[in-house]
Motif scaffolding. Structure first.
Motif, short mmCIF file in Angstrom:
data_model
loop_
_atom_site.label_atom_id
_atom_site.label_comp_id
_atom_site.label_asym_id
_atom_site.label_seq_id
_atom_site.Cartn_x
_atom_site.Cartn_y
_atom_site.Cartn_z
N GLY A 11 0.77 -1.14 -0.05
CA GLY A 11 -0.09 -0.16 0.03
C GLY A 11 0.76 1.17 -0.01
O GLY A 11 0.33 2.17 0.43
N ASP A 15 -1.48 3.20 3.61
CA ASP A 15 -2.85 2.26 3.97
C ASP A 15 -2.95 2.45 5.58
O ASP A 15 -1.80 2.58 6.26
N THR A 78 -13.08 -12.14 -5.39
CA THR A 78 -13.42 -10.82 -4.72
C THR A 78 -14.59 -11.35 -3.65
O THR A 78 -15.44 -11.83 -4.05
N ARG A 142 -1.99 -11.79 -3.55
CA ARG A 142 -1.98 -10.34 -3.38
C ARG A 142 -3.32 -10.34 -2.63
O ARG A 142 -4.32 -10.48 -3.15
N ALA A 144 -5.88 -7.19 -1.13
CA ALA A 144 -6.41 -5.95 -0.85
C ALA A 144 -7.54 -5.50 -0.07
O ALA A 144 -8.59 -6.35 -0.70
N SER A 146 -10.45 -3.13 1.27
CA SER A 146 -11.17 -1.68 0.99
C SER A 146 -12.39 -1.75 1.61
O SER A 146 -13.35 -2.53 1.88
N SER A 147 -13.02 -0.52 2.02
CA SER A 147 -13.99 -0.10 2.30
C SER A 147 -14.82 0.94 1.75
O SER A 147 -13.95 2.05 1.54
N GLN A 150 -12.14 2.94 -0.54
CA GLN A 150 -10.72 3.51 0.02
C GLN A 150 -10.08 2.10 0.49
O GLN A 150 -10.63 1.40 1.26
N GLU A 151 -8.91 2.03 -0.21
CA GLU A 151 -7.91 1.00 0.35
C GLU A 151 -7.60 1.26 1.81
O GLU A 151 -7.00 2.14 2.12
N CYS A 154 -2.91 -3.84 2.28
CA CYS A 154 -2.76 -4.38 1.06
C CYS A 154 -1.34 -5.31 1.13
O CYS A 154 -0.44 -4.57 1.85
#
Length: 164
Positions: A11, A15, A78, A142, A144, A146-147, A150-151, A154
């Protein structure tokens, strides 16, 4: 480095949630067997629902890295709401499983900001029937989180799997 456990944050240091340390043994990871994990995480922001996680998983095929598909919620998937998945696995109101309970590590959203650390702890890996494309080999993953776009975190992992 292929064929050895490694990790890094991806990140750019911006992050709000950062992995400070992570160690995993044995290397390669054997299934079934015990996985010994220690980790430390710091977060400057609470993590609340909906938490989206995007996982990209790759397997080495000779010199090439092949992205694995998402099959039965494993592989490059995802997950739109990690909080809901956690609630399904561990019903809200029940205590978090060990060793999380002992070390005060939460297992439900929201996760408060702060520092969490897990001393070296054993997690049994059952003899699960892994799909053939997920057996022995070298992997890169990898993740990542987010909410609302917004990351938050990561992490990249590299590891080897050895099924018995």
């Amino acid at each position: 480095q292929v064929g050895g456990f490694s990790w890094e944050n991806c990140g750019d240091g911006k992050d709000p949630v950062v992995l400070q340390s992570l160690s995993v043994a044995p290397d390669p990871i054997t299934i079934p067997g015990n996985l010994r994990i220690s980790a430390a995480v710091t977060g400057t922001k609470a993590l609340a629902s909906p938490l989206k996680a995007v996982v990209v998983a790759e397997k080495a095929l000779g010199e090439l890295w092949i992205q694995l598909p998402c099959i039965d919620q494993m592989g490059s998937c995802t997950y739109d709401d990690v909080c809901a998945i956690l609630d399904d696995l561990i019903p809200p109101g029940t205590p978090c499983p060990e060793p999380l309970l002992t070390y005060g590590i939460p297992c439900h959203c929201p996760f408060k900001a702060g520092s969490y650390s897990l001393p070296p702890s054993d997690f049994p890996l059952p003899d699960i029937e892994l799909p053939s494309w997920m057996t022995n080999g070298n992997y890169r993953v990898r993740v990542a989180v987010s909410s609302k776009g917004q990351e938050l975190a990561c992490v990249k992992l590299a590891f080897s799997l050895q099924a018995q």
